[in-house]
Design a protein around this motif. Sequence first.
Motif, PDB file in Angstrom:
ATOM      1  N   ARG A  53       0.852  -1.200   0.065  1.00  0.00           N
ATOM      2  CA  ARG A  53       0.088   0.078  -0.022  1.00  0.00           C
ATOM      3  C   ARG A  53       0.850   1.048   0.018  1.00  0.00           C
ATOM      4  O   ARG A  53       0.376   2.243  -0.519  1.00  0.00           O
ATOM      5  CB  ARG A  53      -0.977   0.258   1.344  1.00  0.00           C
ATOM      6  CG  ARG A  53      -1.849   1.009   1.240  1.00  0.00           C
ATOM      7  CD  ARG A  53      -2.631   0.890   2.454  1.00  0.00           C
ATOM      8  NE  ARG A  53      -2.301   1.217   3.680  1.00  0.00           N
ATOM      9  CZ  ARG A  53      -1.880   2.183   4.429  1.00  0.00           C
ATOM     10  NH1 ARG A  53      -2.137   3.267   3.857  1.00  0.00           N
ATOM     11  NH2 ARG A  53      -1.019   2.196   5.381  1.00  0.00           N
ATOM     12  N   ARG A  54       1.917   1.299   0.564  1.00  0.00           N
ATOM     13  CA  ARG A  54       2.844   2.355   0.536  1.00  0.00           C
ATOM     14  C   ARG A  54       3.656   2.806  -0.624  1.00  0.00           C
ATOM     15  O   ARG A  54       4.152   3.722  -0.851  1.00  0.00           O
ATOM     16  CB  ARG A  54       4.137   2.202   1.655  1.00  0.00           C
ATOM     17  CG  ARG A  54       3.204   2.055   3.204  1.00  0.00           C
ATOM     18  CD  ARG A  54       4.646   2.204   4.333  1.00  0.00           C
ATOM     19  NE  ARG A  54       4.147   1.263   5.370  1.00  0.00           N
ATOM     20  CZ  ARG A  54       4.702   0.421   5.752  1.00  0.00           C
ATOM     21  NH1 ARG A  54       5.932   0.235   5.460  1.00  0.00           N
ATOM     22  NH2 ARG A  54       4.014  -0.508   6.853  1.00  0.00           N
ATOM     23  N   LYS A  55       3.721   1.804  -1.660  1.00  0.00           N
ATOM     24  CA  LYS A  55       4.238   2.056  -2.784  1.00  0.00           C
ATOM     25  C   LYS A  55       3.398   2.977  -3.667  1.00  0.00           C
ATOM     26  O   LYS A  55       2.248   2.951  -3.512  1.00  0.00           O
ATOM     27  CB  LYS A  55       4.299   0.566  -3.684  1.00  0.00           C
ATOM     28  CG  LYS A  55       5.309  -0.221  -2.765  1.00  0.00           C
ATOM     29  CD  LYS A  55       5.734  -1.549  -3.605  1.00  0.00           C
ATOM     30  CE  LYS A  55       6.637  -2.449  -3.130  1.00  0.00           C
ATOM     31  NZ  LYS A  55       8.076  -2.092  -3.057  1.00  0.00           N
ATOM     32  N   ASP A  56       3.951   3.440  -4.651  1.00  0.00           N
ATOM     33  CA  ASP A  56       3.078   4.400  -5.561  1.00  0.00           C
ATOM     34  C   ASP A  56       1.914   3.562  -6.162  1.00  0.00           C
ATOM     35  O   ASP A  56       1.299   4.517  -6.760  1.00  0.00           O
ATOM     36  CB  ASP A  56       4.081   5.026  -6.575  1.00  0.00           C
ATOM     37  CG  ASP A  56       5.045   6.109  -5.844  1.00  0.00           C
ATOM     38  OD1 ASP A  56       4.777   6.531  -4.982  1.00  0.00           O
ATOM     39  OD2 ASP A  56       6.173   6.440  -6.531  1.00  0.00           O
ATOM     40  N   ASP A  57       2.108   2.290  -6.568  1.00  0.00           N
ATOM     41  CA  ASP A  57       1.502   1.774  -7.628  1.00  0.00           C
ATOM     42  C   ASP A  57       0.891   0.397  -7.294  1.00  0.00           C
ATOM     43  O   ASP A  57       1.472  -0.589  -7.793  1.00  0.00           O
ATOM     44  CB  ASP A  57       1.912   1.874  -8.976  1.00  0.00           C
ATOM     45  CG  ASP A  57       1.180   1.177 -10.296  1.00  0.00           C
ATOM     46  OD1 ASP A  57      -0.282   1.160 -10.139  1.00  0.00           O
ATOM     47  OD2 ASP A  57       1.699   0.873 -11.236  1.00  0.00           O
ATOM     48  N   TYR A  61       2.047  -3.355  -8.967  1.00  0.00           N
ATOM     49  CA  TYR A  61       2.737  -4.488  -8.071  1.00  0.00           C
ATOM     50  C   TYR A  61       1.955  -5.810  -8.330  1.00  0.00           C
ATOM     51  O   TYR A  61       2.328  -6.814  -8.550  1.00  0.00           O
ATOM     52  CB  TYR A  61       2.693  -4.111  -6.740  1.00  0.00           C
ATOM     53  CG  TYR A  61       3.310  -5.249  -5.443  1.00  0.00           C
ATOM     54  CD1 TYR A  61       4.409  -5.097  -5.356  1.00  0.00           C
ATOM     55  CD2 TYR A  61       2.390  -6.061  -5.120  1.00  0.00           C
ATOM     56  CE1 TYR A  61       4.858  -6.081  -4.579  1.00  0.00           C
ATOM     57  CE2 TYR A  61       2.944  -6.991  -4.323  1.00  0.00           C
ATOM     58  CZ  TYR A  61       4.342  -6.945  -3.918  1.00  0.00           C
ATOM     59  OH  TYR A  61       5.037  -7.944  -3.134  1.00  0.00           O
TER      60      TYR A  61
END
Length: 166
Positions: A53-57, A61
């Motif tokens: 969830r913390r990733k940009d996309d 993923y």
Amino acid sequence: MSDEELARFDDFVSSRLPALYRYACALTGNRHDAEDLVQEALTRTGAGWRRVRRKDDPEGYVRMTMVRLMINRRRRNREQLMADPPDRAADDQQLDGVTALASAHAVLAGLPRGMRAVLMLRYVDGFSDEQIAIVLGCSASTVRSQACRALAKLRAAADTQEESHG
């Protein structure tokens, strides 16, 4: 996973499931394998949702997870699954827009998994050859070679269709 994290994951799945399913259908070539692929990818994503969830996309993923899972699956039998049995024998069918699309889908589904993955990553996700190479664990020249061969097979199939129906 906390209730809040679970709710966020449920919201993500609810909103993106149709797009992920379409992507999986194009990757696998049939809806049954696509359902399994989406389920497995979302199961793995859900287990690490707090980090994902913390990733940009997050959707990207999940797509990469699906590509990796598909590439690493053992080859199943080459049986062609169909949603419904055909009304008539294949020889009797007239080529029109619907059957042409079905034929193109069948040709794409008939490509080896690696070639399908390269085409999907290049033309659907817009990845560069270098990015695809990282995802698939190969060299950029292998990516270009696989793309070239896949496109040649698609062109040959299109030429064959055109000759037999034109």
